[in-house]
Design a protein around this motif. Sequence first.
Motif, mmCIF file in Angstrom:
data_model
loop_
_atom_site.group_PDB
_atom_site.id
_atom_site.type_symbol
_atom_site.label_atom_id
_atom_site.label_comp_id
_atom_site.label_asym_id
_atom_site.label_seq_id
_atom_site.Cartn_x
_atom_site.Cartn_y
_atom_site.Cartn_z
ATOM 1 N N ARG A 73 -8.920 6.908 -19.009
ATOM 2 C CA ARG A 73 -7.543 6.946 -18.664
ATOM 3 C C ARG A 73 -6.901 5.510 -18.393
ATOM 4 N NH1 ARG A 73 -5.165 9.755 -13.155
ATOM 5 N NH2 ARG A 73 -6.254 8.141 -12.245
ATOM 6 N N ARG A 74 -7.569 4.665 -17.606
ATOM 7 C CA ARG A 74 -7.137 3.276 -17.400
ATOM 8 C C ARG A 74 -7.006 2.519 -18.943
ATOM 9 N NH1 ARG A 74 -10.969 -0.914 -17.832
ATOM 10 N NH2 ARG A 74 -12.300 0.017 -15.993
ATOM 11 N N PHE A 107 -3.595 3.667 -20.228
ATOM 12 C CA PHE A 107 -2.520 3.011 -19.389
ATOM 13 C C PHE A 107 -2.438 1.761 -20.047
ATOM 14 C CE2 PHE A 107 -3.635 5.346 -15.113
ATOM 15 C CZ PHE A 107 -2.959 6.601 -15.563
ATOM 16 N N LYS A 108 -3.395 1.168 -20.406
ATOM 17 C CA LYS A 108 -3.477 -0.498 -20.816
ATOM 18 C C LYS A 108 -2.795 -0.602 -22.156
ATOM 19 C CE LYS A 108 -4.217 -4.794 -19.668
ATOM 20 N NZ LYS A 108 -4.358 -5.542 -20.840
ATOM 21 N N HIS A 113 -3.260 8.341 -8.011
ATOM 22 C CA HIS A 113 -3.322 8.149 -9.488
ATOM 23 C C HIS A 113 -2.296 7.524 -10.188
ATOM 24 C CE1 HIS A 113 -6.912 10.592 -9.581
ATOM 25 N NE2 HIS A 113 -6.576 11.402 -8.524
ATOM 26 N N HIS A 171 -3.054 3.800 -9.469
ATOM 27 C CA HIS A 171 -3.997 3.384 -10.656
ATOM 28 C C HIS A 171 -2.982 3.172 -11.743
ATOM 29 C CE1 HIS A 171 -7.463 4.576 -13.298
ATOM 30 N NE2 HIS A 171 -7.965 3.496 -12.628
ATOM 31 N N GLN A 172 -2.182 3.714 -12.417
ATOM 32 C CA GLN A 172 -1.467 3.534 -13.389
ATOM 33 C C GLN A 172 -0.617 2.197 -13.221
ATOM 34 O OE1 GLN A 172 2.223 3.280 -13.675
ATOM 35 N NE2 GLN A 172 2.188 3.345 -15.870
ATOM 36 N N VAL A 185 -2.720 -0.948 -13.551
ATOM 37 C CA VAL A 185 -2.972 -1.162 -14.888
ATOM 38 C C VAL A 185 -1.684 -2.077 -15.292
ATOM 39 C CG1 VAL A 185 -3.458 -0.437 -17.169
ATOM 40 C CG2 VAL A 185 -4.371 0.451 -15.091
ATOM 41 N N LEU A 189 -8.712 -3.065 -10.170
ATOM 42 C CA LEU A 189 -8.970 -1.842 -11.051
ATOM 43 C C LEU A 189 -10.563 -1.405 -11.130
ATOM 44 C CD1 LEU A 189 -6.485 -2.547 -13.667
ATOM 45 C CD2 LEU A 189 -6.422 -0.468 -12.160
ATOM 46 N N GLU A 217 -12.408 1.783 -9.328
ATOM 47 C CA GLU A 217 -13.085 2.867 -10.311
ATOM 48 C C GLU A 217 -14.413 2.929 -9.687
ATOM 49 O OE1 GLU A 217 -12.147 1.217 -14.136
ATOM 50 O OE2 GLU A 217 -9.944 1.832 -14.004
#
Length: 487
Positions: free
Chosen positions: A85-86, A89-90, A292, A295-296, A299, A345, A349
């Motif tokens: 998912r990261r 996002f990136k 979450h 987290h987004q 990034v 990040l 994780e």
Amino acid sequence: MPARTGTEYLAGLADQREIWFAGERVKSVVDHPILGRAARTLAELYDMQWNPVLQSKLTYPSPTTGEPVSLAFIQPRSVEDLVRRRVMFKHWADFSGGMLGRTPDYLNAILAGCASSRLYFAGNGTEYGERISKYYELSRDRDLCATHTFIDPQINRARSQSEQADPTVPLHVIGESAEGLVVSGARMLATLAPYADELYVFPSPSRTQQSDAPRFAFAFAVPVATPGLKFICRESLDGGGSPADYPLTSRYEEMDAVAVFRDVVVPWERVFLKGDIVLCNRLFRDTPAFLHGIHQFTVKNLAKAEFVLGVASLMAEAIGRTELPAYQQMLGEIVDAVETERAFLRAAEADAITDARGFVHPNPEILSTARNYFPKIYPRLIEILQLIGSSGLMATPSERDLETPGLGEEIDRYYQSATLMGKERVQLFRLAWDLACSGFAGRQVLYERFFAGDPFLLMASRFLNYDRSTAVARVKALLARSREQSE
Ligand SMILES: Cc1cc2nc3c(=O)[nH]c(=O)nc-3n(C[C@H](O)[C@H](O)[C@H](O)COP(=O)(O)OP(=O)(O)OC[C@H]3O[C@@H](n4cnc5c(N)ncnc54)[C@H](O)[C@@H]3O)c2cc1C
């Protein structure tokens, strides 16, 4: 319906939404000469999902339909899921150098986190837990784009909602019908509102004063195009200038709007919490849902710091300042910001936590620190751009000047730098201007200071909620040993 294309996304904006901009109700966001520009930018993000090279990095098979849906909606069950998912996002964050703060993946990830915590919502009644799960699946499988509004209007912050001189201004419940909950009042602020399909009206993650009476306590979602719901946009920072002159403003002006509700009926299947003040106040504290979102945007912050580093490096090279220790130190500060974001990040994780239902969440302590770090460092990064560029940020004639016969040639000669001819230098410094000095740049700094919640309360909550017992015990032990030795 699988992940959408840009064309499908833009088609979805053609509805009865009530968007007010510059004194007029907008007939079509997509066709609007100013607002339409960011809509088309967002459409490019949706198109990336169908790029054959990127699709496997941006989507995964929907657990219900098997069709490709955005990885932003995944409910991670392993560290590998968080990493996948990261990466998604990136890709989206790099597209705008992090300048689009509110790409749809932000709220998609928070919604997925809410659905993972459906038992929390079930505390309000079994049906509330089922509703959040079903709404999540609907949003995921239709690839909906959401905005959110967490806080009340800034009336009198020293008073609670019910103590306001006019307590009908903050959004509140005015009744219930067979169809749903009826609400009136206002909420600020909804970034991306003209471009979203859905509006989440949730309690604030950073303040507890929210919901001081049951009529202010709720969490729900409505389509942006809901009868009785209007959005009043701020003035645009985009004056319609060319991408050459305003490389960021012309593409990434995501807009902010106040949401005004007049007797809006929220269908029951979209009401996720109601009337329970404690459940509302603790939603984003007792569940990992908001993590979450952090987290987004961590990034996004990495992408943004990298983008600033790229611009600052090119500017310093252009004017022959890279040998100067003072410049090297400033550039080094930006490098540290980049690597700090990357470390946040990786650590969040690596030290992820698994809940009782097998869902995996990025580490809360590390991401809470990450959330508090960027609002402090981003203004400094922008200050560094101003210090590096100095008067060069004013030597920025427009595209029309560059194209004017005679003048253009003069600019190419007299604006040259150590590494660039005048036209290239102007292009670079106009980008730096848009990043560090324009109205767009000012709003970016304000956004980074505040969008994730009140920085003052968030910092205080690190002290209040952090487990300091080991640190305190160690100091007490040393003090005790010192006392023993001196006796
Ligand atoms: C560009 C931008 C976009 C945004 N987009 C969204 C969005 O899409 N959705 C959404 O829900 N919200 C959004 N927000 C709002 C954001 O959530 C709020 O700005 C944030 O929660 C702070 O609330 P406030 O602005 O009402 O400040 P206030 O609560 O009115 O506080 C004003 C100032 O006082 C400070 N302060 C507060 N308490 C204390 C204290 N005890 N001692 C000292 N100082 C204190 C605050 O830190 C702040 O600097 C956005 C904000 C901005 C600027």
